[in-house]
Design an enzyme around this catalytic site. Structure first.
Site, PDB file in Angstrom:
ATOM      1  N   GLU A 137      42.087  44.818  49.118  1.00 39.71           N
ATOM      2  CA  GLU A 137      41.822  45.147  47.711  1.00 39.71           C
ATOM      3  C   GLU A 137      42.750  44.410  46.747  1.00 39.71           C
ATOM      4  OE1 GLU A 137      39.975  45.850  45.026  1.00 39.71           O
ATOM      5  OE2 GLU A 137      39.261  47.590  46.124  1.00 39.71           O
ATOM      6  N   LYS A 167      40.386  33.576  44.501  1.00 39.15           N
ATOM      7  CA  LYS A 167      39.847  34.921  44.268  1.00 39.15           C
ATOM      8  C   LYS A 167      38.317  34.886  44.213  1.00 39.15           C
ATOM      9  CE  LYS A 167      43.946  36.415  41.701  1.00 39.15           C
ATOM     10  NZ  LYS A 167      44.512  36.607  40.365  1.00 39.15           N
ATOM     11  N   GLY A 182      58.090  34.530  32.046  1.00 33.42           N
ATOM     12  CA  GLY A 182      57.882  34.747  33.488  1.00 33.42           C
ATOM     13  C   GLY A 182      56.442  35.071  33.832  1.00 33.42           C
ATOM     14  N   LEU A 193      43.293  47.045  40.715  1.00 36.75           N
ATOM     15  CA  LEU A 193      41.964  47.448  40.216  1.00 36.75           C
ATOM     16  C   LEU A 193      40.972  47.550  41.379  1.00 36.75           C
ATOM     17  CD1 LEU A 193      41.629  45.072  37.101  1.00 36.75           C
ATOM     18  CD2 LEU A 193      42.370  47.467  37.140  1.00 36.75           C
TER      19      LEU A 193
END
Ligand SMILES: NC(=O)c1ccc[n+]([C@@H]2O[C@H](COP(=O)([O-])OP(=O)(O)OC[C@H]3O[C@@H](n4cnc5c(N)ncnc54)[C@H](OP(=O)(O)O)[C@@H]3O)[C@@H](O)[C@H]2O)c1
Length: 360
Positions: A147, A223, A205, A154
């Site tokens: 996940e 992804k 950052g 999420l």
């Protein structure tokens, strides 16, 4: 009586340390709720491990967190040791291996462990974005949960799997799934130059040390491939072309030289923003996955598009399916950060432990 579940964790960086703290804080409640107790068998970093062959005690775990917080190797810890191959730490009975590294080359060892009956939970995208054969070896019979690889904490993978398991058909996924690139789109829209926005994001950052790692789109591409493969699309990484934000002549220079030359790109992005505004559109870095193909790049979207309303570093995933055809199903929220990412991993650990103990 509670069952013992052993965890072998690869990676003790930001996400890894947040995860250890969450597991330690929640163990007693999970034991009461589900009848299993989570025990750390080993913590591993790039050069060593803390491993005694038994469940690590709270004091050892706490000390390991402090050592890693101060950027020392686990091998320097009392009870720590240098380690060449984490596979030598695997117990004979099924354990849960957690990969919260960003390391390449983990897939072979993880697939061997799966074949030996162990389970895997990933925040690391790389084991899932190598060859399709490796992806299949890892994910067959749900031996690996992942996940947190897309959208951090999420519920993106769970949503997609629920849609498909219940017989829905995928028409299209559209997503903005890089907080860094989302921030750049908002900054451009607010009138900032690209060079100023990249400089700000880097100083806060929000980018990798070399911002080209974000600006190349490679992370978004990985992804998108994970979403595609989860949807049953048997693609290799080359099937998901991405459009980098910078021209090829800026690809191979030093980071400092790249940062100095970012103003060369400002005019191009100012023109793109002006053109989008003239068309009453918004510029977003969008990954699109359909059964016919995928793409990753900057797109002009109409104001009513779910992704057009997105601001800043939030992620948004829009699923258009047979059942969600008029209005897409939308998942939106922070898609990065060590606490939410660790929570995504933790959810997968609990689901896996419940399976191993026959609770579901
Ligand atoms: N941070 C986020 O918001 C976020 C969001 C979503 C997903 N993720 C993913 O989560 C993963 C971890 O992110 P992070 O921010 O925690 O990274 P990080 O702070 O850089 O930590 C990486 C950890 O992995 C260890 N490591 C590297 N190579 C290893 C190897 N071959 N074997 C064992 N350990 C190894 C490192 O060891 P040393 O300590 O010895 O260097 C370090 O402890 C990444 O895959 C990242 O993409 C992160």
């Amino acid at each position: 009586m509670t069952r013992e579940i052993f965890l072998l964790q690869l990676g003790t960086g930001g996400v890894g340390r947040a995860l250890v703290a969450q597991v330690q804080a929640q163990r007693a409640l999970l034991a009461e709720r589900y009848g299993f107790t989570l025990h750390y068998l080993a913590l591993v970093d790039r050069g060593g491990a803390v491993h005694t062959g038994q469940a690590l005690d709270d004091q050892t775990i706490q000390t390991a967190l402090v050592v890693k917080e101060s950027r020392q190797p686990l091998a320097a810890l009392a009870g720590g040791r240098a380690l060449d191959d984490w596979r030598t730490l695997l117990p004979t009975s099924a354990c849960i291996i957690i990969d919260v590294t960003a390391a390449a080359g983990m897939e072979t060892g993880l697939a061997e462990a799966v074949a030996a009956g162990h389970r895997v939970v990933l925040a690391n995208k790389r084991p899932l974005t190598g060859t399709l054969t490796d992806f299949t070896r890892l994910t067959a019979r749900s031996a690996t949960r992942y996940e947190a690889t897309v959208g951090a904490g999420l519920p993106v993978i769970a949503t997609l799997q629920t849609l498909l398991d219940s017989g829905d058909t995928l028409s299209r996924i559209e997503a903005s799934m890089s907080g860094t690139l989302g921030y750049l789109c908002s900054a451009l829209e607010d009138g900032q130059s690209l060079s100023a926005a990249v400089g700000t994001a880097r100083s806060r950052g929000w980018t990798e040390p070399d911002p080209r790692d974000d600006l190349s789109g490679a992370d978004v591409t990985r992804k998108a491939l994970i979403l595609a493969r989860t949807s049953g699309l048997n693609w290799e990484l080359s099937a998901v072309p991405s459009e980098p934000w910078f021209p090829s002549e800026l690809a191979d220079i030093t980071v400092d030289a790249f940062m100095e030359r970012t103003p060369e790109m400002d005019r191009h992005y100012q023109e793109l923003v002006a053109q989008a505004r003239a068309n009453n559109r918004r510029l977003r870095y969008v990954a699109t996955v359909t059964p016919e193909g995928a793409s990753v790049g900057l797109r002009e979207l109409p104001p009513e598009h779910p992704l057009a309303a997105l601001r800043g570093t939030d992620n948004l995933f829009s699923f258009t399916t047979g059942r969600y055809s008029e209005q897409p199903l939308v998942v939106r929220g922070p898609g990065a950060g060590v606490e939410v990412t660790a929570a995504g991993v933790f959810g997968d650990i609990v689901a896996t432990a419940r399976e191993l103990t026959g609770d579901r």
